[in-house]
Design a protein around this motif. Sequence first.
Motif, PDB file in Angstrom:
ATOM      1  N   PRO A   1       0.818  -1.218   0.000  1.00  0.00           N
ATOM      2  CA  PRO A   1       0.000   0.000   0.000  1.00  0.00           C
ATOM      3  C   PRO A   1       0.853   1.270   0.000  1.00  0.00           C
ATOM      4  O   PRO A   1       1.861   1.347   0.694  1.00  0.00           O
ATOM      5  N   HIS A   2       0.445   2.217  -0.819  1.00  0.00           N
ATOM      6  CA  HIS A   2       1.104   3.528  -0.849  1.00  0.00           C
ATOM      7  C   HIS A   2       0.211   4.589  -0.217  1.00  0.00           C
ATOM      8  O   HIS A   2       0.676   5.647   0.155  1.00  0.00           O
ATOM      9  N   VAL A   3      -1.078   4.272  -0.135  1.00  0.00           N
ATOM     10  CA  VAL A   3      -2.045   5.208   0.432  1.00  0.00           C
ATOM     11  C   VAL A   3      -2.980   4.433   1.354  1.00  0.00           C
ATOM     12  O   VAL A   3      -3.478   3.375   0.990  1.00  0.00           O
ATOM     13  N   LEU A   4      -3.203   4.973   2.543  1.00  0.00           N
ATOM     14  CA  LEU A   4      -4.192   4.412   3.454  1.00  0.00           C
ATOM     15  C   LEU A   4      -5.446   5.268   3.390  1.00  0.00           C
ATOM     16  O   LEU A   4      -5.361   6.495   3.441  1.00  0.00           O
ATOM     17  N   LEU A   5      -6.583   4.643   3.301  1.00  0.00           N
ATOM     18  CA  LEU A   5      -7.868   5.319   3.342  1.00  0.00           C
ATOM     19  C   LEU A   5      -8.550   4.883   4.630  1.00  0.00           C
ATOM     20  O   LEU A   5      -8.970   3.732   4.748  1.00  0.00           O
ATOM     21  N   LEU A   6      -8.632   5.766   5.592  1.00  0.00           N
ATOM     22  CA  LEU A   6      -9.203   5.422   6.896  1.00  0.00           C
ATOM     23  C   LEU A   6     -10.455   6.251   7.149  1.00  0.00           C
ATOM     24  O   LEU A   6     -10.400   7.478   7.172  1.00  0.00           O
ATOM     25  N   ASP A   7     -11.561   5.572   7.357  1.00  0.00           N
ATOM     26  CA  ASP A   7     -12.847   6.226   7.610  1.00  0.00           C
ATOM     27  C   ASP A   7     -13.259   5.922   9.047  1.00  0.00           C
ATOM     28  O   ASP A   7     -13.621   4.802   9.376  1.00  0.00           O
ATOM     29  N   GLU A   8     -13.186   6.926   9.902  1.00  0.00           N
ATOM     30  CA  GLU A   8     -13.519   6.807  11.323  1.00  0.00           C
ATOM     31  C   GLU A   8     -12.812   5.610  11.971  1.00  0.00           C
ATOM     32  O   GLU A   8     -13.454   4.741  12.564  1.00  0.00           O
ATOM     33  N   PRO A   9     -11.483   5.567  11.893  1.00  0.00           N
ATOM     34  CA  PRO A   9     -10.763   4.398  12.418  1.00  0.00           C
ATOM     35  C   PRO A   9     -10.769   4.288  13.938  1.00  0.00           C
ATOM     36  O   PRO A   9     -10.424   3.238  14.475  1.00  0.00           O
TER      37      PRO A   9
ATOM     38  N   GLN B   1      -5.568   4.660  24.643  1.00  0.00           N
ATOM     39  CA  GLN B   1      -4.279   4.017  24.419  1.00  0.00           C
ATOM     40  C   GLN B   1      -4.185   3.478  22.987  1.00  0.00           C
ATOM     41  O   GLN B   1      -3.149   3.625  22.330  1.00  0.00           O
ATOM     42  N   CYS B   2      -5.273   2.906  22.486  1.00  0.00           N
ATOM     43  CA  CYS B   2      -5.274   2.382  21.113  1.00  0.00           C
ATOM     44  C   CYS B   2      -5.230   3.519  20.090  1.00  0.00           C
ATOM     45  O   CYS B   2      -4.590   3.385  19.044  1.00  0.00           O
ATOM     46  N   ILE B   3      -5.899   4.628  20.392  1.00  0.00           N
ATOM     47  CA  ILE B   3      -5.862   5.785  19.492  1.00  0.00           C
ATOM     48  C   ILE B   3      -4.429   6.311  19.384  1.00  0.00           C
ATOM     49  O   ILE B   3      -3.945   6.601  18.291  1.00  0.00           O
ATOM     50  N   ASP B   4      -3.745   6.393  20.515  1.00  0.00           N
ATOM     51  CA  ASP B   4      -2.355   6.856  20.499  1.00  0.00           C
ATOM     52  C   ASP B   4      -1.462   5.886  19.723  1.00  0.00           C
ATOM     53  O   ASP B   4      -0.576   6.309  18.978  1.00  0.00           O
ATOM     54  N   ALA B   5      -1.691   4.581  19.883  1.00  0.00           N
ATOM     55  CA  ALA B   5      -0.911   3.588  19.153  1.00  0.00           C
ATOM     56  C   ALA B   5      -1.186   3.680  17.652  1.00  0.00           C
ATOM     57  O   ALA B   5      -0.269   3.559  16.832  1.00  0.00           O
ATOM     58  N   LEU B   6      -2.444   3.919  17.292  1.00  0.00           N
ATOM     59  CA  LEU B   6      -2.796   4.101  15.879  1.00  0.00           C
ATOM     60  C   LEU B   6      -2.080   5.327  15.317  1.00  0.00           C
ATOM     61  O   LEU B   6      -1.548   5.286  14.202  1.00  0.00           O
ATOM     62  N   ALA B   7      -2.029   6.414  16.083  1.00  0.00           N
ATOM     63  CA  ALA B   7      -1.335   7.627  15.640  1.00  0.00           C
ATOM     64  C   ALA B   7       0.139   7.356  15.387  1.00  0.00           C
ATOM     65  O   ALA B   7       0.701   7.809  14.386  1.00  0.00           O
ATOM     66  N   VAL B   8       0.767   6.599  16.259  1.00  0.00           N
ATOM     67  CA  VAL B   8       2.191   6.253  16.081  1.00  0.00           C
ATOM     68  C   VAL B   8       2.364   5.449  14.796  1.00  0.00           C
ATOM     69  O   VAL B   8       3.266   5.717  13.994  1.00  0.00           O
ATOM     70  N   ALA B   9       1.478   4.471  14.587  1.00  0.00           N
ATOM     71  CA  ALA B   9       1.573   3.637  13.378  1.00  0.00           C
ATOM     72  C   ALA B   9       1.370   4.481  12.121  1.00  0.00           C
ATOM     73  O   ALA B   9       2.091   4.317  11.133  1.00  0.00           O
TER      74      ALA B   9
ATOM     75  N   GLY C   1       3.739   6.045   3.351  1.00  0.00           N
ATOM     76  CA  GLY C   1       2.877   6.431   2.233  1.00  0.00           C
ATOM     77  C   GLY C   1       1.960   7.589   2.591  1.00  0.00           C
ATOM     78  O   GLY C   1       2.140   8.272   3.602  1.00  0.00           O
ATOM     79  N   GLY C   2       0.961   7.779   1.763  1.00  0.00           N
ATOM     80  CA  GLY C   2      -0.014   8.837   1.977  1.00  0.00           C
ATOM     81  C   GLY C   2      -1.179   8.356   2.819  1.00  0.00           C
ATOM     82  O   GLY C   2      -1.374   7.157   3.020  1.00  0.00           O
ATOM     83  N   LEU C   3      -1.958   9.290   3.303  1.00  0.00           N
ATOM     84  CA  LEU C   3      -3.090   8.960   4.153  1.00  0.00           C
ATOM     85  C   LEU C   3      -4.256   9.889   3.848  1.00  0.00           C
ATOM     86  O   LEU C   3      -4.078  11.103   3.753  1.00  0.00           O
ATOM     87  N   VAL C   4      -5.428   9.308   3.684  1.00  0.00           N
ATOM     88  CA  VAL C   4      -6.668  10.070   3.658  1.00  0.00           C
ATOM     89  C   VAL C   4      -7.433   9.613   4.883  1.00  0.00           C
ATOM     90  O   VAL C   4      -7.792   8.437   5.011  1.00  0.00           O
ATOM     91  N   LEU C   5      -7.659  10.533   5.813  1.00  0.00           N
ATOM     92  CA  LEU C   5      -8.313  10.221   7.083  1.00  0.00           C
ATOM     93  C   LEU C   5      -9.618  10.981   7.175  1.00  0.00           C
ATOM     94  O   LEU C   5      -9.640  12.207   7.064  1.00  0.00           O
ATOM     95  N   VAL C   6     -10.697  10.258   7.362  1.00  0.00           N
ATOM     96  CA  VAL C   6     -11.997  10.864   7.624  1.00  0.00           C
ATOM     97  C   VAL C   6     -12.299  10.574   9.079  1.00  0.00           C
ATOM     98  O   VAL C   6     -12.409   9.408   9.475  1.00  0.00           O
ATOM     99  N   SER C   7     -12.390  11.621   9.891  1.00  0.00           N
ATOM    100  CA  SER C   7     -12.558  11.392  11.322  1.00  0.00           C
ATOM    101  C   SER C   7     -13.159  12.613  12.002  1.00  0.00           C
ATOM    102  O   SER C   7     -12.972  13.744  11.563  1.00  0.00           O
ATOM    103  N   HIS C   8     -13.873  12.344  13.092  1.00  0.00           N
ATOM    104  CA  HIS C   8     -14.354  13.400  13.975  1.00  0.00           C
ATOM    105  C   HIS C   8     -13.518  13.425  15.255  1.00  0.00           C
ATOM    106  O   HIS C   8     -13.802  14.168  16.176  1.00  0.00           O
ATOM    107  N   ASP C   9     -12.490  12.596  15.308  1.00  0.00           N
ATOM    108  CA  ASP C   9     -11.669  12.448  16.498  1.00  0.00           C
ATOM    109  C   ASP C   9     -10.539  13.475  16.476  1.00  0.00           C
ATOM    110  O   ASP C   9      -9.510  13.281  15.828  1.00  0.00           O
ATOM    111  N   PHE C  10     -10.740  14.571  17.205  1.00  0.00           N
ATOM    112  CA  PHE C  10      -9.749  15.643  17.220  1.00  0.00           C
ATOM    113  C   PHE C  10      -8.420  15.182  17.816  1.00  0.00           C
ATOM    114  O   PHE C  10      -7.370  15.689  17.450  1.00  0.00           O
TER     115      PHE C  10
END
Length: 99
Positions: free
Chosen positions: A19-27, A34-42, A48-57
């Motif tokens: 994958p060169h681009v991740l498409l994440l919709d409300e991950p 703790q999991c949100i922070d781990a996801l941010a680190v990952a 690659g690139g990332l398209v993130l759709v989220s309401h999680d500030f």
Amino acid sequence: MSDGMRTRVVMLLISLVNPHVLLLDEPTNHLDMQCIDALAVAINNFSGGLVLVSHDFRLIGQVAKDIWVCDNKTIAKWEGDIQSYKKHLKKEVMKKFKA
């Protein structure tokens, strides 16, 4: 197999290969802090690139390089960070509340 199912299979195969681009919709739905922070680190370690759709500030604040706002059938780049956008939203809500 339907066209929709074929599309899903192709997207799966592409993502499994390299994958060169991740498409994440409300991950962050159903994740604890703790999991949100781990996801941010990952995400930040992903090259690659990332398209993130989220309401999680919290997540957006940790990973966003650019913020694009989709509203009223338009898309515009937000020039500030996520906190300035949050303040802008609050101000707009207060205007409507006072009107």
